[in-house]
Design a protein around this motif. Sequence first.
Motif, PDB file in Angstrom:
ATOM      1  N   ALA A  54      11.648  -9.088 -18.015  1.00 26.79           N
ATOM      2  CA  ALA A  54      11.012  -8.584 -16.795  1.00 26.79           C
ATOM      3  C   ALA A  54       9.949  -9.540 -16.253  1.00 26.79           C
ATOM      4  O   ALA A  54       9.821  -9.704 -15.036  1.00 26.79           O
ATOM      5  N   VAL A  55       9.189 -10.188 -17.134  1.00 27.07           N
ATOM      6  CA  VAL A  55       8.141 -11.102 -16.669  1.00 27.07           C
ATOM      7  C   VAL A  55       8.746 -12.292 -15.936  1.00 27.07           C
ATOM      8  O   VAL A  55       8.176 -12.806 -14.961  1.00 27.07           O
ATOM      9  N   MET A  56       9.915 -12.747 -16.379  1.00 27.24           N
ATOM     10  CA  MET A  56      10.522 -13.954 -15.828  1.00 27.24           C
ATOM     11  C   MET A  56      11.539 -13.674 -14.725  1.00 27.24           C
ATOM     12  O   MET A  56      12.054 -14.609 -14.102  1.00 27.24           O
ATOM     13  N   ASP A  57      11.809 -12.413 -14.474  1.00 30.55           N
ATOM     14  CA  ASP A  57      12.773 -12.049 -13.445  1.00 30.55           C
ATOM     15  C   ASP A  57      12.311 -12.560 -12.081  1.00 30.55           C
ATOM     16  O   ASP A  57      11.216 -12.236 -11.616  1.00 30.55           O
ATOM     17  N   GLY A  58      13.150 -13.356 -11.427  1.00 26.65           N
ATOM     18  CA  GLY A  58      12.834 -13.881 -10.109  1.00 26.65           C
ATOM     19  C   GLY A  58      12.075 -15.189 -10.111  1.00 26.65           C
ATOM     20  O   GLY A  58      11.866 -15.805  -9.056  1.00 26.65           O
ATOM     21  N   ILE A  59      11.634 -15.641 -11.276  1.00 27.24           N
ATOM     22  CA  ILE A  59      10.929 -16.916 -11.380  1.00 27.24           C
ATOM     23  C   ILE A  59      11.959 -18.036 -11.511  1.00 27.24           C
ATOM     24  O   ILE A  59      12.965 -17.885 -12.210  1.00 27.24           O
ATOM     25  N   PRO A  60      11.740 -19.181 -10.845  1.00 29.34           N
ATOM     26  CA  PRO A  60      12.701 -20.285 -10.946  1.00 29.34           C
ATOM     27  C   PRO A  60      12.974 -20.681 -12.394  1.00 29.34           C
ATOM     28  O   PRO A  60      12.076 -20.612 -13.249  1.00 29.34           O
ATOM     29  N   THR A 105       0.779 -16.357 -11.942  1.00 32.53           N
ATOM     30  CA  THR A 105       1.852 -15.370 -11.826  1.00 32.53           C
ATOM     31  C   THR A 105       2.321 -14.894 -13.189  1.00 32.53           C
ATOM     32  O   THR A 105       2.470 -13.685 -13.429  1.00 32.53           O
ATOM     33  N   VAL A 106       2.572 -15.840 -14.095  1.00 29.67           N
ATOM     34  CA  VAL A 106       3.061 -15.485 -15.428  1.00 29.67           C
ATOM     35  C   VAL A 106       2.020 -14.674 -16.190  1.00 29.67           C
ATOM     36  O   VAL A 106       2.346 -13.689 -16.862  1.00 29.67           O
ATOM     37  N   THR A 107       0.746 -15.048 -16.071  1.00 29.97           N
ATOM     38  CA  THR A 107      -0.299 -14.325 -16.780  1.00 29.97           C
ATOM     39  C   THR A 107      -0.448 -12.898 -16.257  1.00 29.97           C
ATOM     40  O   THR A 107      -0.532 -11.935 -17.037  1.00 29.97           O
ATOM     41  N   ALA A 108      -0.466 -12.734 -14.936  1.00 23.82           N
ATOM     42  CA  ALA A 108      -0.614 -11.403 -14.353  1.00 23.82           C
ATOM     43  C   ALA A 108       0.590 -10.520 -14.666  1.00 23.82           C
ATOM     44  O   ALA A 108       0.434  -9.345 -15.048  1.00 23.82           O
ATOM     45  N   PRO A 145       5.548 -22.610  -7.687  1.00 26.75           N
ATOM     46  CA  PRO A 145       5.994 -24.007  -7.810  1.00 26.75           C
ATOM     47  C   PRO A 145       7.507 -24.134  -7.958  1.00 26.75           C
ATOM     48  O   PRO A 145       8.181 -23.218  -8.439  1.00 26.75           O
ATOM     49  N   SER A 146       8.013 -25.282  -7.559  1.00 28.42           N
ATOM     50  CA  SER A 146       9.442 -25.566  -7.664  1.00 28.42           C
ATOM     51  C   SER A 146       9.683 -26.513  -8.832  1.00 28.42           C
ATOM     52  O   SER A 146       8.751 -26.943  -9.522  1.00 28.42           O
ATOM     53  N   ALA A 147      10.938 -26.869  -9.047  1.00 29.50           N
ATOM     54  CA  ALA A 147      11.289 -27.769 -10.138  1.00 29.50           C
ATOM     55  C   ALA A 147      10.694 -29.162  -9.949  1.00 29.50           C
ATOM     56  O   ALA A 147      10.474 -29.885 -10.926  1.00 29.50           O
TER      57      ALA A 147
END
Length: 292
Positions: free
Chosen positions: A181-187, A259-262, A282-284
């Motif tokens: 869930a934390v990483m859902d939608g993150i590049p 974002t990841v921390t929140a 951020p992008s790749a």
Amino acid sequence: MRKLALTFALCLAVCSSGVAADKLELLIVDGQNNHQWQKTTPILKAFLEQTGRFRVDVATSPPKKSQPDAWKTFRPQFAKYDVVLSNYNGEPWPEEVQKNLEQYVAGGGGLVIVHAANNAFPGWPEWNKMIGLGWRNAKYGPRVTVNDDGDTVRTEAGEGPGAGHGPQHEFSIVIRDRGHAVMDGIPAEWMHFKDELYHGQRGPAQNMHILATAYSDPAKRGTGAHEPMVWWIPYGEGRVFTNVMGHADYSMHCVGFQTVTARGAEWVATGEVTLPVPKNFPSAGKTSTQEP
């Protein structure tokens, strides 16, 4: 105006998800650290509150080498909070405080560890179970990395390097569990701003769920392995979320870090993530920063 617009956009996103009236109570613990906690705690507090999802308090310990009487009043009320975030790396807490945290997490509380907070308390067995890996020497315990095929590699105590890092630099974060869930939608891959890339950490390393790694480049005095950057561990009925990024104020300006921390804090508290991934993530190939 840009900061105001960002804050409004974050609030609008949260309000539209229906959680604005149900803020989570979050406690940051600081007061000692080999890093500049006086600069980083205000940043943590600011971006967490700007999401609209958290109400943040701060518990500050006595300074180093304080008299024993100074510690008698340091009794963070963990049970009052949905999630506790440690920005602390210093002298051992009083035994009563340690036991209170153990009971809090085991009873279902959420704990978030940021950067040097995982360096703390090498002599506290339950803490080491909660964090899984910490800044320890090579003999302390196993090491966990990920190989080029994406498989987890466990290196036993006494083999390979102990904890360290090369010079600060920008580096790529690779998501290893895109279904979480934390990483859902993150590049799947994104560039983190200037930071220390921890390597060779050691600990019990039991029940670790690795969410993201970074390649520790030998050209940057690294290990040549994909080192864990973000992971979580169950502890009793609770969850412990570790993010070893965040060395300095400028590192915490990274939108990815924020974002990841929140989202991690929300997830350990509730088991769900409602906070959106911002458009300026951020992008790749490019970092993205903002001062909260």
